[in-house]
Enzyme design. Structure first.
Site, mmCIF file in Angstrom:
data_model
loop_
_atom_site.group_PDB
_atom_site.id
_atom_site.type_symbol
_atom_site.label_atom_id
_atom_site.label_comp_id
_atom_site.label_asym_id
_atom_site.label_seq_id
_atom_site.Cartn_x
_atom_site.Cartn_y
_atom_site.Cartn_z
ATOM 1 N N ARG A 77 0.854 -1.185 0.000
ATOM 2 C CA ARG A 77 0.000 0.000 0.000
ATOM 3 C C ARG A 77 0.890 1.235 0.000
ATOM 4 O O ARG A 77 1.654 1.459 0.933
ATOM 5 C CB ARG A 77 -0.914 0.010 1.236
ATOM 6 C CG ARG A 77 -1.744 1.264 1.366
ATOM 7 C CD ARG A 77 -2.697 1.208 2.563
ATOM 8 N NE ARG A 77 -3.494 2.418 2.624
ATOM 9 C CZ ARG A 77 -3.345 3.386 3.547
ATOM 10 N NH1 ARG A 77 -2.448 3.271 4.503
ATOM 11 N NH2 ARG A 77 -4.103 4.450 3.516
ATOM 12 N N HIS A 120 -2.837 10.882 0.248
ATOM 13 C CA HIS A 120 -2.343 10.728 1.614
ATOM 14 C C HIS A 120 -1.727 12.071 2.017
ATOM 15 O O HIS A 120 -0.533 12.185 2.265
ATOM 16 C CB HIS A 120 -1.347 9.564 1.701
ATOM 17 C CG HIS A 120 -1.183 8.987 3.067
ATOM 18 N ND1 HIS A 120 -1.322 7.643 3.343
ATOM 19 C CD2 HIS A 120 -0.876 9.566 4.249
ATOM 20 C CE1 HIS A 120 -1.112 7.423 4.627
ATOM 21 N NE2 HIS A 120 -0.818 8.574 5.205
ATOM 22 N N GLU A 165 -7.577 8.770 5.692
ATOM 23 C CA GLU A 165 -7.863 9.505 6.926
ATOM 24 C C GLU A 165 -8.271 10.958 6.702
ATOM 25 O O GLU A 165 -7.550 11.889 7.121
ATOM 26 C CB GLU A 165 -6.654 9.447 7.865
ATOM 27 C CG GLU A 165 -6.253 8.037 8.250
ATOM 28 C CD GLU A 165 -5.188 7.997 9.349
ATOM 29 O OE1 GLU A 165 -4.700 9.057 9.772
ATOM 30 O OE2 GLU A 165 -4.848 6.901 9.794
ATOM 31 N N ASN A 294 -7.857 2.212 9.518
ATOM 32 C CA ASN A 294 -6.585 2.426 10.199
ATOM 33 C C ASN A 294 -6.868 2.443 11.688
ATOM 34 O O ASN A 294 -7.730 3.197 12.150
ATOM 35 C CB ASN A 294 -5.954 3.758 9.790
ATOM 36 C CG ASN A 294 -5.448 3.738 8.352
ATOM 37 O OD1 ASN A 294 -5.524 2.713 7.671
ATOM 38 N ND2 ASN A 294 -4.933 4.862 7.899
ATOM 39 N N TYR A 296 -5.128 2.614 15.588
ATOM 40 C CA TYR A 296 -3.967 2.796 16.457
ATOM 41 C C TYR A 296 -4.298 2.744 17.938
ATOM 42 O O TYR A 296 -3.517 2.238 18.718
ATOM 43 C CB TYR A 296 -3.269 4.128 16.130
ATOM 44 C CG TYR A 296 -2.553 4.079 14.805
ATOM 45 C CD1 TYR A 296 -1.300 3.490 14.697
ATOM 46 C CD2 TYR A 296 -3.158 4.559 13.650
ATOM 47 C CE1 TYR A 296 -0.640 3.403 13.478
ATOM 48 C CE2 TYR A 296 -2.504 4.472 12.419
ATOM 49 C CZ TYR A 296 -1.254 3.897 12.343
ATOM 50 O OH TYR A 296 -0.613 3.789 11.143
ATOM 51 N N GLU A 369 -3.872 0.224 7.990
ATOM 52 C CA GLU A 369 -2.728 0.641 8.814
ATOM 53 C C GLU A 369 -2.926 0.159 10.236
ATOM 54 O O GLU A 369 -4.033 0.266 10.785
ATOM 55 C CB GLU A 369 -2.586 2.174 8.893
ATOM 56 C CG GLU A 369 -2.030 2.808 7.671
ATOM 57 C CD GLU A 369 -1.868 4.321 7.825
ATOM 58 O OE1 GLU A 369 -1.655 4.796 8.970
ATOM 59 O OE2 GLU A 369 -1.965 5.011 6.807
HETATM 60 C C1 FCB Z 1 -1.676 7.654 10.375
HETATM 61 C C2 FCB Z 1 -1.202 8.098 9.016
HETATM 62 C C3 FCB Z 1 0.139 7.551 8.628
HETATM 63 C C4 FCB Z 1 1.087 7.479 9.796
HETATM 64 C C5 FCB Z 1 0.449 6.824 10.977
HETATM 65 C C6 FCB Z 1 1.342 6.694 12.168
HETATM 66 O O1 FCB Z 1 -2.550 8.595 10.893
HETATM 67 O O2 FCB Z 1 -2.126 7.723 8.028
HETATM 68 O O3 FCB Z 1 0.628 8.324 7.567
HETATM 69 O O4 FCB Z 1 1.596 8.715 10.068
HETATM 70 O O5 FCB Z 1 -0.694 7.526 11.347
#
Ligand code: FCB
Length: 468
Positions: A77, A120, A165, A294, A296, A369
């Site tokens: 990707r 992006h 995002e 994505n 986190y 992600e």
């Molecule tokens: C996300 C982004 C990516 C990277 C990660 C840690 O928000 O899409 O580019 O910076 O965080």
């Protein structure tokens, strides 16, 4: 450790983004993006870092694809830099398109599927000078750019992601000002949300007009959101608002064709609805083939303010992305944290995936992600031992597997990131790669997490972590 296998055909990949890895910001006709300009603002980026040299990916396609082969990746990707292929947002630039053509050809020659993101975050600065995403016209320029890319690569690429995002592009870029273009204008931020989504819808149709069998999706950064004190009406309402602007404001229009009424009301002071014209929501909800997630961390939201603007990433932001929410903090929950100061909470991934499955029209899902920053260093023995990152990815793969076991149609996983890279406002200070990059020499060193991930991709299963 239990052996956990993934469904047949599960896609294993890794992700990067153009501005974060390419470098060569003036090569072959590329002009400034908003990030090039933002990096020049004093104090905008930790250490005054810029998009140079990044991971010099622009000059290292062969070497980096070889790394992907060693990792057993089935898909890569990456994103396309708009200012390379249509500099200043103007006419197509063949030299810029040729770079991506070479990358795609090299991937295909090695059996790796190109998984292309069109946006992006690197809007041509010339378009920002005309108002950027706060202007409706930018959505149409984005669709034109999408057409150019698909006309050039559509004979070889079938997987397209319109936006990465859009929450970050709008709220971090136009409200908090911690990302490019660095504006702190809440009205512009909510306008940007709508224009990004309109651009997404227009681009989806533009892609299909060129390539009828294209697989098109969007990637959203989704979070479970909780009130820190469930007994506090203020915390509960703040969590509702925050969930609204982080998650529902993007999911609802794209998947259901409507903006959430409560969020529209929350944004009345910022004139959100004045941006929305008849027919826009039909465009925005153009059916998709997949949804990228994505993931986190989670948001644990409190209105017991610590007196200042929210504390994130271990430092005080000069502006807040949380439009309309003045009293806000994110109290610590005694969970481990990454080098970004983000809580490690794998269960949240299961929650996000199950919510999509339970509450929204169903689409094939991909984790586009997931990963973590830790302060890695190459050891005396030449290796990089990153047990925290390995553990992070392992626990999140288990969480993803739990969602699959609950019936969620999850089809793939892309770790963030293939390479250490330019982490936006944090510059090169935060390392997310499973492959270490020495920015002085550009030497790549697969970390222990990469060697482990290579086994996972080959066996389509979580494998023992020992011996790395
Ligand atoms: C996300 C982004 C990516 C990277 C990660 C840690 O928000 O899409 O580019 O910076 O965080």
């Amino acid at each position: 450790m239990d052996q956990i296998s993934f469904p047949d055909g599960f896609v294993w990949g890794a992700a990067t983004a153009a501005f974060q890895v390419e470098g060569s910001t003036t090569a072959d006709g590329r002009t400034d993006s908003i990030w090039d300009a933002f990096c020049r603002l004093p104090g905008a980026i930790v250490g005054g870092h810029t998009g140079e040299p990044a991971a010099d990916h622009y000059n290292r396609v062969e070497q980096d694809v070889k790394l992907m082969v060693d990792l057993g990746l089935q898909a890569y990707r990456f994103s396309i830099a708009w200012p390379r292929v249509r500099p200043d947002g103007g006419a197509a630039n063949q030299a810029g398109l040729d770079f991506y053509g070479r990358l795609v050809d090299t991937l295909l020659a090695n059996g790796i599927k190109p998984w292309v993101t069109l946006y992006h975050w690197d809007l041509p600065q010339a378009l920002e000078d005309k108002g950027g995403w706060a202007e409706r016209d930018t959505a149409y320029r984005f669709a034109d750019y999408a057409t150019t890319v698909v006309e050039s690569l559509g004979d070889r690429v079938t997987s397209w992601t319109t936006l990465n995002e859009p929450w970050c592009s709008s709220f971090l870029g136009y409200a908090a000002g911690v990302h490019a273009p660095g504006r702190r204008e809440p009205e512009a931020a909510v306008a940007a949300v709508h224009h990004l989504l309109l651009g997404h819808g227009l681009a989806t149709s533009a892609i299909r007009a060129v390539q009828s069998d294209a697989e098109v999706g969007i990637t959203l950064n989704l979070y479970p959101v909780f009130p820190a004190d469930p007994e506090s009406a203020a915390d509960v309402d703040a969590a509702r608002r925050l969930d609204g602007m982080q998650n529902r404001m993007f999911l609802d229009p794209v998947l259901r064709g409507e903006y959430p009424a409560d969020v529209v009301e929350d944004f009345t002071p910022y004139k959100f609805i004045e941006n929305v014209r008849d027919g826009d929501l039909e465009i925005i909800s153009t059916p998709l083939d997949m949804l990228g997630v994505n993931y986190y961390s989670e948001h644990n939201v409190s209105t017991v303010s610590d007196g200042l603007v929210p504390l994130r990433n271990g430092r005080r932001q000069s502006g807040s992305p949380w439009v309309g929410l003045d009293q806000l903090s994110f109290p610590t929950r005694n969970l481990p944290r990454t080098d970004m100061d983000w809580e490690v909470q794998p269960d949240g991934l299961t929650k996000v995936l199950r919510r999509l499955h339970d509450e929204y029209p169903r689409l094939p899902l991909y984790i586009t992600e997931n990963g973590a920053a830790y302060p890695d260093a190459v050891n005396g023995d030449g290796g990089v031992h990153d047990p925290d990152r390995l553990g992070f990815i392992e626990s999140h793969l288990r969480a993803a597997h739990n969602a699959i076991a609950a019936g969620v149609d999850l089809r793939g996983y892309f770790c963030w990131s293939l390479l250490d890279n330019f982490e936006w406002a944090e510059g090169y200070a935060k390392r997310f790669g499973i492959v270490h990059v020495d920015y002085d020499t550009q030497v790549r060193t697969p970390k222990a997490s990469a060697r482990w991930y290579a086994k996972v991709t080959r066996e389509n299963a979580l494998v023992a972590t020992g011996g790395l």
